[in-house]
Design a protein around this motif. Structure first.
Motif, PDB file in Angstrom:
ATOM      1  N   GLY A 107       0.786  -1.229   0.000  1.00  0.00           N
ATOM      2  CA  GLY A 107       0.000   0.000   0.000  1.00  0.00           C
ATOM      3  C   GLY A 107       0.815   1.274   0.000  1.00  0.00           C
ATOM      4  N   PHE A 108       2.137   1.139  -0.086  1.00  0.00           N
ATOM      5  CA  PHE A 108       2.996   2.314  -0.072  1.00  0.00           C
ATOM      6  C   PHE A 108       3.806   2.381  -1.364  1.00  0.00           C
ATOM      7  CE2 PHE A 108       2.094   1.153   4.268  1.00  0.00           C
ATOM      8  CZ  PHE A 108       1.734   2.368   4.832  1.00  0.00           C
ATOM      9  N   CYS A 109       4.005   3.582  -1.874  1.00  0.00           N
ATOM     10  CA  CYS A 109       4.727   3.797  -3.118  1.00  0.00           C
ATOM     11  C   CYS A 109       6.182   3.367  -2.957  1.00  0.00           C
ATOM     12  CB  CYS A 109       4.654   5.271  -3.511  1.00  0.00           C
ATOM     13  SG  CYS A 109       5.540   5.667  -5.028  1.00  0.00           S
ATOM     14  N   ALA A 111       8.574   4.218  -4.831  1.00  0.00           N
ATOM     15  CA  ALA A 111       9.471   5.308  -5.233  1.00  0.00           C
ATOM     16  C   ALA A 111       9.598   6.389  -4.157  1.00  0.00           C
ATOM     17  CB  ALA A 111       8.994   5.925  -6.548  1.00  0.00           C
ATOM     18  N   CYS A 112       8.460   6.835  -3.616  1.00  0.00           N
ATOM     19  CA  CYS A 112       8.512   7.957  -2.673  1.00  0.00           C
ATOM     20  C   CYS A 112       8.041   7.594  -1.262  1.00  0.00           C
ATOM     21  CB  CYS A 112       7.712   9.143  -3.215  1.00  0.00           C
ATOM     22  SG  CYS A 112       5.931   8.883  -3.254  1.00  0.00           S
ATOM     23  N   GLY A 113       7.413   6.417  -1.105  1.00  0.00           N
ATOM     24  CA  GLY A 113       7.037   5.954   0.221  1.00  0.00           C
ATOM     25  C   GLY A 113       5.698   6.420   0.758  1.00  0.00           C
ATOM     26  N   ILE A 114       4.969   7.256   0.006  1.00  0.00           N
ATOM     27  CA  ILE A 114       3.677   7.719   0.532  1.00  0.00           C
ATOM     28  C   ILE A 114       2.609   6.646   0.323  1.00  0.00           C
ATOM     29  CG2 ILE A 114       4.243  10.141   0.095  1.00  0.00           C
ATOM     30  CD1 ILE A 114       2.101  10.027  -2.188  1.00  0.00           C
ATOM     31  N   GLU A 115       1.460   6.825   0.962  1.00  0.00           N
ATOM     32  CA  GLU A 115       0.333   5.909   0.818  1.00  0.00           C
ATOM     33  C   GLU A 115      -0.192   5.970  -0.612  1.00  0.00           C
ATOM     34  OE1 GLU A 115      -2.497   7.233   3.716  1.00  0.00           O
ATOM     35  OE2 GLU A 115      -1.226   6.655   5.400  1.00  0.00           O
ATOM     36  N   ILE A 116      -0.412   4.813  -1.214  1.00  0.00           N
ATOM     37  CA  ILE A 116      -0.944   4.764  -2.577  1.00  0.00           C
ATOM     38  C   ILE A 116      -2.424   5.130  -2.570  1.00  0.00           C
ATOM     39  CG2 ILE A 116      -1.481   3.240  -4.526  1.00  0.00           C
ATOM     40  CD1 ILE A 116       1.175   1.801  -3.950  1.00  0.00           C
ATOM     41  N   GLY A 117      -3.154   4.680  -1.586  1.00  0.00           N
ATOM     42  CA  GLY A 117      -4.578   5.011  -1.476  1.00  0.00           C
ATOM     43  C   GLY A 117      -5.464   3.811  -1.744  1.00  0.00           C
ATOM     44  N   ILE A 118      -6.511   3.702  -0.948  1.00  0.00           N
ATOM     45  CA  ILE A 118      -7.438   2.566  -1.012  1.00  0.00           C
ATOM     46  C   ILE A 118      -8.100   2.463  -2.385  1.00  0.00           C
ATOM     47  CG2 ILE A 118      -9.550   1.566  -0.037  1.00  0.00           C
ATOM     48  CD1 ILE A 118      -7.396   1.446   2.005  1.00  0.00           C
ATOM     49  N   ARG A 119      -8.632   3.558  -2.903  1.00  0.00           N
ATOM     50  CA  ARG A 119      -9.371   3.516  -4.175  1.00  0.00           C
ATOM     51  C   ARG A 119      -8.455   3.127  -5.337  1.00  0.00           C
ATOM     52  NH1 ARG A 119     -12.532   2.313  -1.276  1.00  0.00           N
ATOM     53  NH2 ARG A 119     -13.770   3.725  -0.069  1.00  0.00           N
ATOM     54  N   ARG A 120      -7.248   3.661  -5.369  1.00  0.00           N
ATOM     55  CA  ARG A 120      -6.310   3.290  -6.441  1.00  0.00           C
ATOM     56  C   ARG A 120      -5.972   1.809  -6.345  1.00  0.00           C
ATOM     57  NH1 ARG A 120      -2.753   3.649 -10.260  1.00  0.00           N
ATOM     58  NH2 ARG A 120      -0.519   3.351 -10.028  1.00  0.00           N
ATOM     59  N   LEU A 129       3.190   1.980  -7.231  1.00  0.00           N
ATOM     60  CA  LEU A 129       3.552   3.391  -7.304  1.00  0.00           C
ATOM     61  C   LEU A 129       2.308   4.244  -7.055  1.00  0.00           C
ATOM     62  CD1 LEU A 129       5.738   3.440 -10.568  1.00  0.00           C
ATOM     63  CD2 LEU A 129       6.569   3.565  -8.215  1.00  0.00           C
ATOM     64  N   CYS A 130       2.495   5.377  -6.387  1.00  0.00           N
ATOM     65  CA  CYS A 130       1.384   6.314  -6.235  1.00  0.00           C
ATOM     66  C   CYS A 130       1.091   6.913  -7.616  1.00  0.00           C
ATOM     67  CB  CYS A 130       1.721   7.402  -5.217  1.00  0.00           C
ATOM     68  SG  CYS A 130       3.048   8.513  -5.727  1.00  0.00           S
ATOM     69  N   ILE A 131      -0.015   7.573  -7.749  1.00  0.00           N
ATOM     70  CA  ILE A 131      -0.423   8.087  -9.062  1.00  0.00           C
ATOM     71  C   ILE A 131       0.583   9.109  -9.600  1.00  0.00           C
ATOM     72  CG2 ILE A 131      -1.966   9.928  -8.275  1.00  0.00           C
ATOM     73  CD1 ILE A 131      -2.712   7.464 -11.119  1.00  0.00           C
ATOM     74  N   GLU A 132       1.155   9.927  -8.728  1.00  0.00           N
ATOM     75  CA  GLU A 132       2.116  10.933  -9.183  1.00  0.00           C
ATOM     76  C   GLU A 132       3.389  10.281  -9.734  1.00  0.00           C
ATOM     77  OE1 GLU A 132       0.639  11.103  -6.139  1.00  0.00           O
ATOM     78  OE2 GLU A 132      -0.705  12.800  -6.466  1.00  0.00           O
ATOM     79  N   CYS A 133       3.924   9.300  -9.009  1.00  0.00           N
ATOM     80  CA  CYS A 133       5.145   8.614  -9.458  1.00  0.00           C
ATOM     81  C   CYS A 133       4.881   7.795 -10.722  1.00  0.00           C
ATOM     82  CB  CYS A 133       5.706   7.726  -8.344  1.00  0.00           C
ATOM     83  SG  CYS A 133       6.399   8.684  -6.974  1.00  0.00           S
ATOM     84  N   LYS A 134       3.694   7.197 -10.817  1.00  0.00           N
ATOM     85  CA  LYS A 134       3.340   6.424 -12.007  1.00  0.00           C
ATOM     86  C   LYS A 134       3.250   7.349 -13.215  1.00  0.00           C
ATOM     87  CE  LYS A 134       2.078   2.770 -14.288  1.00  0.00           C
ATOM     88  NZ  LYS A 134       3.065   1.769 -14.653  1.00  0.00           N
ATOM     89  N   THR A 135       2.636   8.519 -13.042  1.00  0.00           N
ATOM     90  CA  THR A 135       2.521   9.488 -14.121  1.00  0.00           C
ATOM     91  C   THR A 135       3.902   9.925 -14.583  1.00  0.00           C
ATOM     92  OG1 THR A 135       0.400  10.240 -13.237  1.00  0.00           O
ATOM     93  CG2 THR A 135       1.515  11.710 -14.788  1.00  0.00           C
ATOM     94  N   LEU A 136       4.794  10.236 -13.632  1.00  0.00           N
ATOM     95  CA  LEU A 136       6.163  10.626 -13.986  1.00  0.00           C
ATOM     96  C   LEU A 136       6.890   9.503 -14.721  1.00  0.00           C
ATOM     97  CD1 LEU A 136       7.384  12.538 -10.801  1.00  0.00           C
ATOM     98  CD2 LEU A 136       7.108  13.471 -13.105  1.00  0.00           C
ATOM     99  N   ALA A 137       6.715   8.276 -14.264  1.00  0.00           N
ATOM    100  CA  ALA A 137       7.369   7.131 -14.908  1.00  0.00           C
ATOM    101  C   ALA A 137       6.876   6.966 -16.348  1.00  0.00           C
ATOM    102  CB  ALA A 137       7.108   5.855 -14.112  1.00  0.00           C
ATOM    103  N   GLU A 138       5.583   7.175 -16.579  1.00  0.00           N
ATOM    104  CA  GLU A 138       5.031   7.057 -17.930  1.00  0.00           C
ATOM    105  C   GLU A 138       5.547   8.175 -18.832  1.00  0.00           C
ATOM    106  OE1 GLU A 138       0.798   6.890 -17.320  1.00  0.00           O
ATOM    107  OE2 GLU A 138       0.864   4.752 -16.805  1.00  0.00           O
ATOM    108  N   ILE A 139       5.682   9.377 -18.292  1.00  0.00           N
ATOM    109  CA  ILE A 139       6.223  10.497 -19.073  1.00  0.00           C
ATOM    110  C   ILE A 139       7.664  10.199 -19.470  1.00  0.00           C
ATOM    111  CG2 ILE A 139       6.948  12.918 -18.947  1.00  0.00           C
ATOM    112  CD1 ILE A 139       4.411  13.382 -17.177  1.00  0.00           C
ATOM    113  N   LYS A 140       8.463   9.734 -18.513  1.00  0.00           N
ATOM    114  CA  LYS A 140       9.861   9.384 -18.812  1.00  0.00           C
ATOM    115  C   LYS A 140       9.947   8.278 -19.850  1.00  0.00           C
ATOM    116  CE  LYS A 140      11.706  10.641 -14.284  1.00  0.00           C
ATOM    117  NZ  LYS A 140      12.205  10.107 -13.000  1.00  0.00           N
TER     118      LYS A 140
END
Length: 146
Positions: A107-109, A111-120, A129-140
């Motif tokens: 349940g934790f990212c 990459a950055c260690g924050i909570e990924i979130g129940i709904r995700r 990965l949390c949504i922010e880290c996943k978005t960055l990974a897709e952009i890269k």
């Protein structure tokens, strides 16, 4: 509150979206059990698909004298095998996620260690990965590919 229909993997597992209790700790025992049920059910369903494919391919295997018929059957089998290969990889990812639950590291990212979130996690239980880290990974990934 109106009765929301469970979608996708939640419906398959026969569970409703998790309702957090006031002041409930993130990834409590109840939440972990909720995700374990979802992942176990998903894995069992994928395994049934694999078994069904093996049976289907054995039953349908025929030696067609017409090359067009033979090619069509080979293409169909090839597509099924590719699908099963993707499902086999998904089963491995599910098992890795179940191991994270056992190790109390779910349940934790990563990459950055924050909570990924129940709904995700309900939408994608194998997310690491949390949504922010996943978005960055897709952009890269797109930048490297393009």
């Amino acid at each position: 509150m109106p009765n929301k229909k469970a979608l996708g993997i939640l419906a398959l597992a026969g569970v409703e979206p998790y309702q957090e209790k006031p002041n409930e700790e993130y990834m409590s025992a109840e939440q972990l059990e909720h995700f374990k049920v979802i992942l176990d059910t998903w894995r069992a369903q994928l395994r049934e698909e694999v078994d069904r494919t093996v049976t289907h391919m054995k039953d349908e295997a025929a030696n067609f004298p017409d090359p067009v018929d033979r090619a069509a059957q080979e293409e169909e089998f090839s597509l099924e095998l590719r699908t099963r290969d993707r499902e086999r990889k998904l089963i491995k990812k599910i098992e890795k996620t179940l191991q994270l639950i056992e190790e109390d590291d779910f349940g934790f990212c990563k990459a950055c260690g924050i909570e990924i979130g129940i709904r995700r996690l309900e939408a994608r239980p194998t997310a690491d990965l949390c949504i922010e880290c996943k978005t960055l990974a897709e952009i890269k990934e797109r930048q490297l590919a393009g």
